[in-house]
Design an enzyme around this catalytic site. Structure first.
Site, PDB file in Angstrom:
ATOM      1  N   TYR A 125       0.898  -1.072   0.245  1.00 37.61           N
ATOM      2  CA  TYR A 125       0.149  -0.177   0.059  1.00 37.61           C
ATOM      3  C   TYR A 125       0.650   1.262  -0.114  1.00 37.61           C
ATOM      4  CZ  TYR A 125      -4.731  -2.718   0.418  1.00 37.61           C
ATOM      5  OH  TYR A 125      -5.350  -2.972   0.149  1.00 37.61           O
ATOM      6  N   LYS A 172       3.500 -14.707   5.675  1.00 40.70           N
ATOM      7  CA  LYS A 172       4.257 -15.633   4.339  1.00 40.70           C
ATOM      8  C   LYS A 172       6.561 -15.384   4.205  1.00 40.70           C
ATOM      9  CE  LYS A 172       3.467 -18.293   0.394  1.00 40.70           C
ATOM     10  NZ  LYS A 172       2.165 -19.696   0.773  1.00 40.70           N
ATOM     11  N   ASP A 205      -2.274 -18.077   4.132  1.00 41.02           N
ATOM     12  CA  ASP A 205      -2.504 -18.854   3.130  1.00 41.02           C
ATOM     13  C   ASP A 205      -3.069 -20.617   4.141  1.00 41.02           C
ATOM     14  OD1 ASP A 205       0.256 -19.863   3.674  1.00 41.02           O
ATOM     15  OD2 ASP A 205      -0.110 -20.816   1.150  1.00 41.02           O
ATOM     16  N   ASP A 229      -6.014  -6.652   5.154  1.00 40.97           N
ATOM     17  CA  ASP A 229      -7.451  -5.982   4.100  1.00 40.97           C
ATOM     18  C   ASP A 229      -7.805  -7.258   3.789  1.00 40.97           C
ATOM     19  OD1 ASP A 229      -8.749  -4.569   2.465  1.00 40.97           O
ATOM     20  OD2 ASP A 229      -7.538  -4.604   1.259  1.00 40.97           O
TER      21      ASP A 229
END
Ligand code: NAD
Length: 333
Positions: A125, A172, A205, A229
């Site tokens: 972002y 991640k 995930d 988000d």
């Protein structure tokens, strides 16, 4: 007498409907709120040449607290997201999005109670992206020790204040070893300062799969901006959808409360969408202002209206208008 002056930004699309509804409910508890209404977004672009004029930022800086309707990000007009700009300008680094089951709202799971804390200023972002020739594009992901430390510390402090037991850092880092690796290292370090609160880390995930399988395993989540988000919309889905998901953007100087959802433009002016996400954002705002009794009264009135099931908007299976649902809640107060 007014105890608190709060900036109110009606917003675009369905924003005016949901903020009007929130105002009806909040005014009904008489918590001494005086509203300073300032327009931003599409309503002022032509007049001011920007969707985020300085007077909006000045009002929030002065009052330190705002309730905001969603703002549309104009497509193809060269403007970046107004919401991202607002969060960056005011350094509202913590985006708090609670996902708590509501009585009478039918969902797959009961008793969901997740407190999601999203970093609000960094990550993809940061908006640093460019074309590489005609056929490739590059976006830069920024994660800093400073940004990671303050959001993780914020999550642990919030967990303590709210009597929570566990914080999970979501990442991640197996793939993005530098950026997410740094976030995870910082989270592990800071967790050591909070021996009273359990800590775990989850790969984003696998975390999503677990959230839809057994949301009861989760307590407080802390995530970098983009995962935050996405995962917060997933969590909204667990409790009945965007119509009931509130949010807060908090910095050291100011706080802006707003629903998780956007301006839902197709319902503009129809007095149709669910005002609860904005009303519950108002509840978060009242707690932030120390008006705990007023916040508790609104929560109880909302629970009663949901349990009775007579004045519900379309997304909850009813036919009530936004204003009718708000009036029903205000009546209980
Ligand atoms: P959206 O959240 O506005 O709407 C998606 C769909 O969700 C709607 O069509 C509707 O079916 C449902 N929905 C949303 N709010 C609801 C409510 N209160 N009650 C019932 N159903 C509801 O998402 P979008 O269409 O992707 O975005 C529209 C605009 O809003 C875009 O310009 C986007 O940039 C902006 N946006 C703003 C914010 C913000 O102001 N913080 C957040 C997200 C999106």
């Amino acid at each position: 007498m007014a105890k608190h002056t709060v900036t109110l930004i009606p917003g675009d699309g369905t924003g005016p409907d949901v903020t009007r509804a929130a105002r009806i409910v909040i005014d009904a508890v008489d918590a001494g709120i005086e509203w300073e209404v300032v327009e931003a977004g599409e309503a002022v672009i032509d007049q001011c040449g920007t969707p985020l004029p300085d007077y909006v930022l000045d009002s929030i800086r002065r009052n330190r607290v705002a309730l905001k309707g969603p703002l549309t990000t104009p497509i193809g007009k060269g403007f970046r997201s107004v919401n991202v700009a607002l969060r960056k300008e005011l350094d509202l680094y913590a985006n708090v999005r609670p996902a708590k089951s509501l009585p009478g709202v039918k969902t797959r799971y009961e008793g969901v109670d997740i407190l999601l804390v999203r970093e609000n200023t960094e990550d993809l972002y940061a908006g640093i992206e460019h074309m590489v020739g005609r056929d490739a594009a590059e976006s830069i992901k920024i994660i800093t020790r400073f940004g990671s430390s303050r959001i993780v510390r914020f999550a642990f402090e919030l967990a303590r204040r709210e009597g929570r037991h566990k914080v999970a850092a979501v990442h991640k880092a197996n793939i993005m070893k530098c950026t997410d690796g740094l976030f995870l290292d910082v989270a592990r370090e800071i967790a050591l300062e909070y021996p009273d609160i359990a800590f775990e880390d989850r790969i984003v995930d696998a975390c999503c799969m677990k959230l839809v399988q057994s949301p009861g395993d989760f307590d407080v989540l802390v995530l970098p901006n983009l995962y935050g988000d996405i995962v917060s919309d997933l969590c909204a889905g667990l409790i009945g959808g965007l119509g009931v998901a509130p949010g807060a953007n908090i910095g050291d100087q100011c706080a802006v409360f707003e629903p998780v959802h956007g301006s839902a433009p197709k319902y503009t002016g129809m007095d149709k969408v669910n005002p609860l996400a904005t009303i519950l954002s108002g509840v978060l705002m009242l707690k932030h202002l120390g008006e705990h009794e007023a916040a508790a009264r609104i929560t109880k009135a909302v629970d009663t209206v949901l349990s009775e099931g007579r004045q519900l908007t379309y997304d909850l299976g009813g036919t009530a208008k936004s204003s009718e649902m708000a009036a029903a809640i205000a009546e209980k107060l």
